[in-house]
Design an enzyme around this catalytic site. Structure first.
Site, PDB file in Angstrom:
ATOM      1  N   ASP A   1       0.245  -7.769   1.639  1.00 19.52           N
ATOM      2  CA  ASP A   1       0.682  -6.477   1.593  1.00 19.52           C
ATOM      3  C   ASP A   1       2.259  -5.921   1.670  1.00 19.52           C
ATOM      4  O   ASP A   1       2.807  -5.347   2.509  1.00 19.52           O
ATOM      5  CB  ASP A   1       0.224  -5.677   2.828  1.00 19.52           C
ATOM      6  CG  ASP A   1       0.227  -4.149   2.685  1.00 19.52           C
ATOM      7  OD1 ASP A   1       0.195  -3.692   1.538  1.00 19.52           O
ATOM      8  OD2 ASP A   1       0.006  -3.358   3.743  1.00 19.52           O
TER       9      ASP A   1
ATOM     10  N   HIS B   1       0.809  -1.194   0.027  1.00 17.00           N
ATOM     11  CA  HIS B   1      -0.010  -0.060  -0.208  1.00 17.00           C
ATOM     12  C   HIS B   1       1.002   1.214   0.120  1.00 17.00           C
ATOM     13  O   HIS B   1       0.211   2.388  -0.362  1.00 17.00           O
ATOM     14  CB  HIS B   1      -0.832  -0.164   1.102  1.00 17.00           C
ATOM     15  CG  HIS B   1      -0.567   0.266   2.480  1.00 17.00           C
ATOM     16  ND1 HIS B   1      -0.061  -0.804   3.305  1.00 17.00           N
ATOM     17  CD2 HIS B   1      -0.192   1.380   3.004  1.00 17.00           C
ATOM     18  CE1 HIS B   1       0.412  -0.238   4.595  1.00 17.00           C
ATOM     19  NE2 HIS B   1       0.490   1.024   4.372  1.00 17.00           N
TER      20      HIS B   1
ATOM     21  N   LEU C   1      -3.359 -25.984   1.542  1.00 13.70           N
ATOM     22  CA  LEU C   1      -3.598 -27.197   2.437  1.00 13.70           C
ATOM     23  C   LEU C   1      -4.687 -28.072   1.778  1.00 13.70           C
ATOM     24  O   LEU C   1      -4.613 -29.214   1.613  1.00 13.70           O
ATOM     25  CB  LEU C   1      -3.728 -26.850   3.845  1.00 13.70           C
ATOM     26  CG  LEU C   1      -4.015 -28.004   4.907  1.00 13.70           C
ATOM     27  CD1 LEU C   1      -2.899 -29.113   4.763  1.00 13.70           C
ATOM     28  CD2 LEU C   1      -4.258 -27.586   6.185  1.00 13.70           C
ATOM     29  N   GLY C   2      -5.824 -27.219   1.396  1.00 13.65           N
ATOM     30  CA  GLY C   2      -6.880 -27.912   0.703  1.00 13.65           C
ATOM     31  C   GLY C   2      -7.768 -28.156   1.877  1.00 13.65           C
ATOM     32  O   GLY C   2      -8.815 -29.126   1.705  1.00 13.65           O
TER      33      GLY C   2
ATOM     34  N   GLY D   1       3.373   6.916   7.951  1.00 20.57           N
ATOM     35  CA  GLY D   1       4.692   6.913   7.548  1.00 20.57           C
ATOM     36  C   GLY D   1       5.458   5.945   7.934  1.00 20.57           C
ATOM     37  O   GLY D   1       6.729   5.615   7.448  1.00 20.57           O
ATOM     38  N   ASN D   2       4.984   5.083   8.957  1.00 19.02           N
ATOM     39  CA  ASN D   2       5.858   3.849   9.502  1.00 19.02           C
ATOM     40  C   ASN D   2       5.683   2.974   8.511  1.00 19.02           C
ATOM     41  O   ASN D   2       6.510   2.054   8.748  1.00 19.02           O
ATOM     42  CB  ASN D   2       5.480   3.767  10.970  1.00 19.02           C
ATOM     43  CG  ASN D   2       6.255   4.347  12.042  1.00 19.02           C
ATOM     44  OD1 ASN D   2       5.851   5.285  12.607  1.00 19.02           O
ATOM     45  ND2 ASN D   2       7.527   4.190  12.285  1.00 19.02           N
ATOM     46  N   SER D   3       4.456   3.038   7.820  1.00 18.19           N
ATOM     47  CA  SER D   3       4.337   1.710   7.071  1.00 18.19           C
ATOM     48  C   SER D   3       5.442   1.138   6.378  1.00 18.19           C
ATOM     49  O   SER D   3       6.101   1.861   5.640  1.00 18.19           O
ATOM     50  CB  SER D   3       3.261   1.783   6.031  1.00 18.19           C
ATOM     51  OG  SER D   3       2.017   2.114   6.835  1.00 18.19           O
TER      52      SER D   3
END
Length: 468
Positions: A154, A124, A284-285, A227-229
């Site tokens: 992300d 993002h 895994l299913g 801003g830390n993202s």
């Protein structure tokens, strides 16, 4: 003479008192004593009925300086320049896309993970970028190349060419972090230069219900703000154990909760992008009942410690390993499973072909099953919401095409176009071979851009649509 008598009397009194006290302790007092051995492993001893630790106070001194010094030089400022094309469509038709185009600047953080300039950040942070700039802690700025992204976790991977070796952070093992462990969050909040905040691991495998069942976050109380993202979450050794991603707040600023993508997941995504160009999911299913649904509540499934298997997908790894409806997954390899986020978080770090040992509870008996994870066959295209699957031999024969993906799910918005059941073979001029091609090609379309898609119907006829 008088002094001698007083001294003698005092000595006799003390001796008599000592003999009396000794006789009482020996014969009359009820025995209430505890034997303390020299066992070095003992952590407590008991006085009366209250356990008391002799280890002293907790951590009296925690030194973050070394970890902070190493981290700030490996954390970068990321600037995303994009074009917000909020134009009148009539003017756009006559005068082109440049009318009223407004440059938008977004900022975030990133972490250098190799000396040759690979940088991990959040998807993002760089979404819809037309240009990416990276500024190091020494204020040097570089143009960054977008190597690849994975909206599902992300995570995005950038690359800069610095012409020299760069400081970087090594990935730590996020599976081994413990609740209560000290951590540092390093990033660029509010466009400031590298900022360090401290906190502890508040929880693991946290599911934020962000329309994404596979996410599994590390929760901390280290201050994280806009801003830390994309910044670093590190332990006191300076190892990267997470990529700071989100906060939960009514104000948009930190209020005590912050979340990070675990390093094991981020590393797996980065390695896949570099090696394969796509993120390969090990499936895994199984399907599980929806948490807090009426069915789950009425049948006591919400109270189960573990993951309840509601159904097993045919031909999946779980199916071939003999997992059954009603089994409860308790452990995968050495990781204990208490809820679905625990399981999804662990699986997100695995690839198709990996074998994992799954411990299940079946009729109050613990059974361990080796399961070979398989490649993902279906995917939901980000933005459009179309669900597509890889073609099987029957599909290829029926639609007379070797490549493409079959549309098996269509959101309400696009149902008027009769897309379901058709095979999507191209986005623009680029051919689609599998679900990963479909995901990557659609994710490269700008938010306000236009693209054409080419499909094949059951008659083998080609159809083309324009999507915005």
């Amino acid at each position: 003479m008088i002094m001698k008598k007083i001294t003698s009397l005092l000595a006799v009194s003390v001796l008599a008192g000592t003999i009396t006290l000794g006789a009482y302790k020996l014969f009359l007092e009820e025995k209430n004593y505890h034997i303390i051995t020299e066992d070095s492993n003992a952590s407590t001893f008991t006085t009366s009925n209250t356990p008391v630790s002799f280890r002293g106070a907790g951590i009296n001194e925690v030194d973050f300086t070394s970890a902070a010094e190493n981290t700030v030089n490996a954390v970068v400022h990321v600037k995303n320049v994009s074009i917000d094309q909020e134009q009148n469509r009539v003017l756009q038709f006559f005068y082109g896309q440049s009318v009223s185009a407004k440059p938008q600047v977004g900022t975030g953080s990133g972490v250098i993970i190799s000396e040759d300039g690979y940088i991990v950040t959040n998807n993002h942070v760089i979404d819809n970028a037309t240009q990416l700039q990276v500024t190091l802690n020494n204020n040097k700025t570089y143009v960054a190349e977008l190597v690849g992204t994975d909206p599902n976790t992300d995570i995005a991977l950038l690359k800069i060419d610095a012409k020299k070796k760069l400081p970087y952070l090594a990935f730590g093992d996020s599976n081994s972090v413990k609740v209560g462990e000290w951590v540092l969050a390093v990033g660029n909040p509010f466009n400031l230069t590298s900022t360090v905040t401290a906190g502890i691991i508040s929880a693991k495998a946290r599911n934020l219900d962000m329309s994404n069942k596979s996410q599994s976050f590390i929760q901390t109380d280290a201050a994280v703000n806009p801003g830390n993202s994309g910044g670093a979450l590190v332990n006191t050794n300076g190892d990267l154990i997470g990529v700071n991603t989100a906060i939960t707040s009514r104000t948009g600023s930190y209020v005590g909760y912050s979340f990070a993508v675990p390093s094991n997941i981020a590393k797996k995504v980065v390695d896949d992008i570099i090696e394969y160009g796509n993120v390969l999911d090990g499936i895994l299913g199984i399907s599980t009942p929806k948490v807090n649904s009426r069915y789950a509540v009425e049948n006591g499934l919400n109270e189960i410690d573990g993951v309840y298997i509601e159904d097993v997908t045919e031909d999946s790894g779980a199916f071939e390993a003999g997992l059954q409806s009603g089994d409860i997954i308790k452990k995968t390899d050495e990781v204990e499973i208490h809820k679905l986020a625990d399981l999804n978080g662990y699986l997100s770090s695995k690839r198709p072909g990996d074998t994992i040992q799954i411990a299940i509870n079946r009729d109050d008996e613990e059974i361990i099953k080796p399961v070979i994870l398989k490649e993902r066959q279906t995917i939901i295209i980000e933005g459009l919401g179309l669900e597509v699957k890889n073609l099987n031999d029957k599909d290829r024969k029926k639609f007379k095409t070797k490549n493409g993906v079959k549309i098996i799910g269509v959101p309400e918005l696009y149902r008027m176009y009769n897309l379901e059941g058709k095979v999507l073979i191209a986005v623009g001029k680029k051919e689609i071979k599998n679900v990963y091609d479909a995901k990557n090609l659609f994710s490269s379309i700008g938010r306000y851009g236009y693209t054409s898609i080419t499909m094949v119907n059951e008659k083998g006829e080609r159809e083309r649509l324009i999507f915005q």
